[in-house]
Design a protein around this motif. Structure first.
Motif, PDB file in Angstrom:
ATOM      1  N   ILE A  49       0.845  -1.200   0.000  1.00 48.12           N
ATOM      2  CA  ILE A  49       0.000   0.000   0.000  1.00 48.12           C
ATOM      3  C   ILE A  49       0.879   1.248   0.000  1.00 48.12           C
ATOM      4  O   ILE A  49       0.670   2.187  -0.772  1.00 48.12           O
ATOM      5  CB  ILE A  49      -0.926   0.009   1.226  1.00 48.12           C
ATOM      6  N   SER A  82       1.831   7.358  -6.223  1.00 46.26           N
ATOM      7  CA  SER A  82       0.794   8.356  -6.509  1.00 46.26           C
ATOM      8  C   SER A  82       1.292   9.755  -6.172  1.00 46.26           C
ATOM      9  O   SER A  82       0.920  10.733  -6.795  1.00 46.26           O
ATOM     10  CB  SER A  82      -0.482   8.030  -5.737  1.00 46.26           C
ATOM     11  N   ILE A 125     -11.158  17.650  -0.734  1.00 49.34           N
ATOM     12  CA  ILE A 125      -9.797  17.129  -0.763  1.00 49.34           C
ATOM     13  C   ILE A 125      -9.129  17.611  -2.042  1.00 49.34           C
ATOM     14  O   ILE A 125      -9.811  17.965  -3.001  1.00 49.34           O
ATOM     15  CB  ILE A 125      -9.747  15.586  -0.711  1.00 49.34           C
ATOM     16  N   ARG A 140      -4.255  15.894  -5.388  1.00 48.33           N
ATOM     17  CA  ARG A 140      -3.175  15.026  -4.922  1.00 48.33           C
ATOM     18  C   ARG A 140      -3.673  14.049  -3.871  1.00 48.33           C
ATOM     19  O   ARG A 140      -3.325  12.863  -3.878  1.00 48.33           O
ATOM     20  CB  ARG A 140      -2.075  15.890  -4.314  1.00 48.33           C
ATOM     21  N   GLU A 141      -4.486  14.543  -2.979  1.00 49.01           N
ATOM     22  CA  GLU A 141      -5.048  13.671  -1.940  1.00 49.01           C
ATOM     23  C   GLU A 141      -5.919  12.591  -2.559  1.00 49.01           C
ATOM     24  O   GLU A 141      -5.920  11.444  -2.127  1.00 49.01           O
ATOM     25  CB  GLU A 141      -5.842  14.507  -0.920  1.00 49.01           C
ATOM     26  N   HIS A 149      -5.454  11.258  -5.442  1.00 45.74           N
ATOM     27  CA  HIS A 149      -4.580  10.241  -6.027  1.00 45.74           C
ATOM     28  C   HIS A 149      -3.952   9.364  -4.953  1.00 45.74           C
ATOM     29  O   HIS A 149      -3.804   8.158  -5.127  1.00 45.74           O
ATOM     30  CB  HIS A 149      -3.498  10.899  -6.884  1.00 45.74           C
ATOM     31  N   ILE A 150      -3.589   9.974  -3.860  1.00 47.91           N
ATOM     32  CA  ILE A 150      -2.980   9.200  -2.779  1.00 47.91           C
ATOM     33  C   ILE A 150      -3.972   8.176  -2.241  1.00 47.91           C
ATOM     34  O   ILE A 150      -3.662   6.991  -2.098  1.00 47.91           O
ATOM     35  CB  ILE A 150      -2.526  10.140  -1.646  1.00 47.91           C
ATOM     36  N   ALA A 174      -4.605   5.445  -4.668  1.00 48.48           N
ATOM     37  CA  ALA A 174      -3.489   4.503  -4.727  1.00 48.48           C
ATOM     38  C   ALA A 174      -3.517   3.546  -3.541  1.00 48.48           C
ATOM     39  O   ALA A 174      -3.314   2.340  -3.687  1.00 48.48           O
ATOM     40  CB  ALA A 174      -2.165   5.268  -4.742  1.00 48.48           C
ATOM     41  N   ALA A 175      -3.793   4.093  -2.376  1.00 49.68           N
ATOM     42  CA  ALA A 175      -3.774   3.272  -1.165  1.00 49.68           C
ATOM     43  C   ALA A 175      -4.863   2.204  -1.184  1.00 49.68           C
ATOM     44  O   ALA A 175      -4.735   1.155  -0.559  1.00 49.68           O
ATOM     45  CB  ALA A 175      -3.944   4.149   0.067  1.00 49.68           C
TER      46      ALA A 175
END
Lengths: 150, 150
Positions: free
Chosen positions: A139, A146, B107, B110-111, B113-114, B117-118
């Motif tokens: 993760i 990202s 949000i 970038r948030e 995408h993060i 991704a997670a």
DNA sequence: GCATCTTTGACCTTCCTTGACCTTACAACC
DNA sequence: GGTTGTAAGGTCAAGGAAGGTCAAAGATGC
């Protein structure tokens, strides 16, 4: 080799479009006289997040593939982290990494909290403890990628 | 693509009407030269509760469809999401939720995408597919909580 | 000769479009 | 007050149009 040719072509189109590009897989394959999955192959082997590209796509009628090139700047730093993570990482070490990134201004405080939450033991509670650090590493790696992308 | 065009149209009408809109399905379909159920499709695929819209309708003579864009306070909104996640959630739905949050400025890109991704299948690759959506839900919930906190 | 990268094609999933048929509301008529 | 006609919107399944995936076969390089 077809792959290189297609890759070069996409590269050029990206330049023309200031780092952004939308293409239709079938249409492009047709123009080049290759099978559509060849386009997929080129994109997945050459335009990866690791190399600084973001890919999005939509299926169905009028579908398309969107490629965006992100400027590499702090990405080498990120890449360093990415490699350092390895196969397995515990909660404390993850937070240490994140604090480092935040300390260097590469991510915001809020981003730190989000990433910490996503990789927390609380989030991974249902995963057997002996597998948790492995999943956390995966993760975390996706998160780092990202962060590099945008 | 018709769907996108109609969606954009509705969006504009919503803006003109300060987030509220009443339309007649048949009349609109007629104007656009499409079948009425196309309008239904656009509404049910684009203007969903997950994306923050409330739909009401009335049949019969003088019937109409009412679309309202909800604005909730930040935490209400987040709480709404938290509850909506449930025990299990797939990758696509997760992204839809995140896009809603980003669309409402709660949000950053970038948030988004993060968090995406997670909770991506890539990040959860080592988890058995039948358990993946459950783990994803847990991670996502922790993320939402972290977003509420800061 | 083995490992890695390309190329291809068969099959899958997602999304869009259409049309047939169903349900609900209202109003006019008995 | 029922009945019935008509004007909406709702639902759903089929078909088509994309892109995704994966494994096998073919190159290529060491």
């Amino acid at each position: 080799m077809l792959t290189d040719y297609i890759a070069k072509m996409i590269e050029e189109m990206l330049n023309e479009g200031n780092g952004t590009l939308e293409l239709q897989r079938n249409e492009m394959a047709n123009r080049l006289g290759c099978v559509p999955s060849q386009i997929s192959y080129v994109i997945s082997s050459r335009f990866t997040p690791e190399r600084g590209y973001v890919i999005e796509s939509r299926r169905g009628g009028g579908g398309c593939i969107r490629i965006v090139r992100k400027q590499m700047s702090r990405n080498e730093y990120m890449m360093h982290f990415f490699c350092a993570i390895g196969e397995s990482i515990d909660e404390g070490e993850t937070i240490a990494y994140l604090k480092n990134l935040a300390g260097n201004g590469l991510i915001s405080e809020r981003e730190l909290h989000i990433a910490a939450a996503a990789t927390s033991n609380a989030a991974l509670a249902s995963i057997p403890p002996d597998r948790r650090n492995t999943v956390r590493a995966q993760i975390f790696k996706q998160i780092i990628l990202s962060m590099m992308a945008v």
